[in-house]
Scaffold this motif. Structure first.
Motif, mmCIF file in Angstrom:
data_model
loop_
_atom_site.group_PDB
_atom_site.id
_atom_site.type_symbol
_atom_site.label_atom_id
_atom_site.label_comp_id
_atom_site.label_asym_id
_atom_site.label_seq_id
_atom_site.Cartn_x
_atom_site.Cartn_y
_atom_site.Cartn_z
ATOM 1 N N VAL A 14 0.839 -1.202 0.000
ATOM 2 C CA VAL A 14 0.000 0.000 0.000
ATOM 3 C C VAL A 14 0.872 1.248 0.000
ATOM 4 O O VAL A 14 0.565 2.242 -0.677
ATOM 5 C CB VAL A 14 -0.951 -0.007 1.218
ATOM 6 C CG1 VAL A 14 -1.647 1.344 1.373
ATOM 7 C CG2 VAL A 14 -1.989 -1.117 1.075
ATOM 8 N N ASN A 50 -3.207 -8.175 -2.092
ATOM 9 C CA ASN A 50 -3.980 -9.073 -1.223
ATOM 10 C C ASN A 50 -5.171 -8.360 -0.579
ATOM 11 O O ASN A 50 -5.437 -8.517 0.620
ATOM 12 C CB ASN A 50 -3.081 -9.677 -0.132
ATOM 13 C CG ASN A 50 -1.979 -10.549 -0.711
ATOM 14 O OD1 ASN A 50 -2.203 -11.304 -1.654
ATOM 15 N ND2 ASN A 50 -0.775 -10.429 -0.163
ATOM 16 N N LEU A 51 -5.880 -7.592 -1.380
ATOM 17 C CA LEU A 51 -7.069 -6.889 -0.887
ATOM 18 C C LEU A 51 -8.353 -7.518 -1.428
ATOM 19 O O LEU A 51 -9.399 -6.884 -1.448
ATOM 20 C CB LEU A 51 -7.016 -5.411 -1.295
ATOM 21 C CG LEU A 51 -5.900 -4.577 -0.669
ATOM 22 C CD1 LEU A 51 -5.927 -3.156 -1.198
ATOM 23 C CD2 LEU A 51 -6.013 -4.588 0.855
ATOM 24 N N ASN A 52 -8.265 -8.775 -1.829
ATOM 25 C CA ASN A 52 -9.435 -9.500 -2.334
ATOM 26 C C ASN A 52 -9.840 -10.541 -1.294
ATOM 27 O O ASN A 52 -9.310 -11.653 -1.273
ATOM 28 C CB ASN A 52 -9.101 -10.162 -3.675
ATOM 29 C CG ASN A 52 -10.307 -10.848 -4.293
ATOM 30 O OD1 ASN A 52 -11.390 -10.853 -3.710
ATOM 31 N ND2 ASN A 52 -10.115 -11.441 -5.459
ATOM 32 N N GLY A 64 -12.339 -6.686 1.410
ATOM 33 C CA GLY A 64 -11.200 -6.025 0.799
ATOM 34 C C GLY A 64 -11.605 -5.225 -0.423
ATOM 35 O O GLY A 64 -12.543 -5.589 -1.145
ATOM 36 N N ASN A 66 -10.401 -4.905 -3.305
ATOM 37 C CA ASN A 66 -10.287 -5.553 -4.617
ATOM 38 C C ASN A 66 -11.287 -6.696 -4.812
ATOM 39 O O ASN A 66 -11.237 -7.397 -5.822
ATOM 40 C CB ASN A 66 -8.875 -6.099 -4.833
ATOM 41 C CG ASN A 66 -7.865 -4.998 -5.110
ATOM 42 O OD1 ASN A 66 -8.215 -3.832 -5.162
ATOM 43 N ND2 ASN A 66 -6.606 -5.377 -5.263
ATOM 44 N N THR A 153 -8.931 0.659 1.137
ATOM 45 C CA THR A 153 -8.368 -0.657 1.435
ATOM 46 C C THR A 153 -9.426 -1.675 1.865
ATOM 47 O O THR A 153 -9.270 -2.867 1.598
ATOM 48 C CB THR A 153 -7.306 -0.553 2.543
ATOM 49 O OG1 THR A 153 -7.891 0.055 3.710
ATOM 50 C CG2 THR A 153 -6.118 0.280 2.077
ATOM 51 N N GLU A 154 -10.504 -1.197 2.507
ATOM 52 C CA GLU A 154 -11.472 -2.154 3.062
ATOM 53 C C GLU A 154 -12.797 -1.458 3.339
ATOM 54 O O GLU A 154 -12.847 -0.258 3.598
ATOM 55 C CB GLU A 154 -10.913 -2.740 4.371
ATOM 56 C CG GLU A 154 -11.765 -3.836 5.016
ATOM 57 C CD GLU A 154 -11.103 -4.368 6.277
ATOM 58 O OE1 GLU A 154 -10.211 -5.227 6.154
ATOM 59 O OE2 GLU A 154 -11.472 -3.896 7.372
#
Length: 270
Positions: A14, A50-52, A64, A66, A153-154
């Motif tokens: 990030v 790794n935001l999925n 997340g 993504n 991000t979330e």
């Protein structure tokens, strides 16, 4: 094809993304459905971050940035948060729902997006990273300027033990919405303890009908006064080339009444 793209960044953190954004070298990219021809010279690929994910936490369900629409639509929601799945499951087409991300839809807020409305009804929190890490109630986040130099991000969806209804109106299945409505109620022995009513597309920025909400709290959901209160909603619909403002306002009132009828039936069944 974006012939003007000169640079393509693939950051692994990030912090790297924020540095590129702050330097004005590119815009974040995950699904790519919000990119417009001629407006982009640099892309920041977010797929390594790794935001999925969809995770259950003590504070609620964390999603997340993504995470794709279809992943959210197919998640097994156990309470009133199902209205988010209903909204995203009706957006765009199935191939596009496999590309569109929650964070991208919130960041760009394209005209076709129905994301803000159910998030408002569910009192969601949007987490961002920028000059500082922050968590915005969704209503506050929607007031931020598009294109601000931060990264979503979330999104946190608090538990929702009540009942929810989502409604979307468009000329045809794949057309932009002229109106979308999300209603979320919590009741105790038939008495409305909490009411959130959110509307989108009929107004320039999705928002909650707080005046109506405040009048509903404390009433029995079966009280005839409920429909009287709903009929007093006062908003000025944005101009729509296909439908008159009068039609859209009357449609909103009708669908709010139908939503309360459906929720009342659920409450009575329990």
């Amino acid at each position: 094809m974006h012939v003007n793209i000169k640079e393509w960044f693939r950051p692994g953190s990030v912090d790297e993304v924020l540095e590129i954004i702050q330097n004005g070298k590119g815009i974040p990219y995950a699904g790519g459905t919000g990119l417009l021809k001629g407006q982009v010279t640099g892309l920041i690929d977010l797929r390594r971050l790794n935001l999925n994910y969809i995770r259950e936490t003590e504070a609620g369900t964390a999603i997340g940035a993504n995470t794709k629409f279809n992943d959210i639509a197919h998640f097994q929601w156990s309470d009133g948060r199902r209205i988010l799945a209903q909204a995203l499951g009706r957006a765009a087409s199935n191939p596009l729902r496999n590309l569109i991300t929650l964070g991208g839809s919130l960041a760009f807020r394209p005209v076709w997006s129905n994301v803000p409305t159910p998030l408002l009804a569910l009192n969601a929190i949007v987490k961002v990273a920028g000059t500082q890490v922050a968590a915005y109630p969704i209503a506050d986040f929607l007031q931020l300027k598009r294109g601000s130099k931060f990264l979503i991000t979330e999104v946190l969806i608090p538990p929702a033990s009540g009942h929810g209804i989502y409604y979307r109106f468009a000329r045809i299945r794949f057309d932009y919405s002229a109106l979308d409505l999300a209603v979320y109620l919590e009741t105790d022995s038939g008495v409305i303890n909490l009411a959130r009513l959110a509307v989108g597309n009929i107004v320039s920025t999705a928002n909650r009908l707080t005046q109506i909400e405040n009048q509903l709290v404390g009433l029995q959901i079966s009280d005839p006064l409920v429909n009287e209160i709903l009929s007093t909603v006062e908003i000025k619909p944005v101009r729509n080339p296909n439908f008159s403002r009068e039609f859209l306002l009357n449609l909103l009132k009708t669908e709010m009444e139908r939503a309360f009828t459906k929720i009342r039936e659920r409450v009575d069944a329990n």
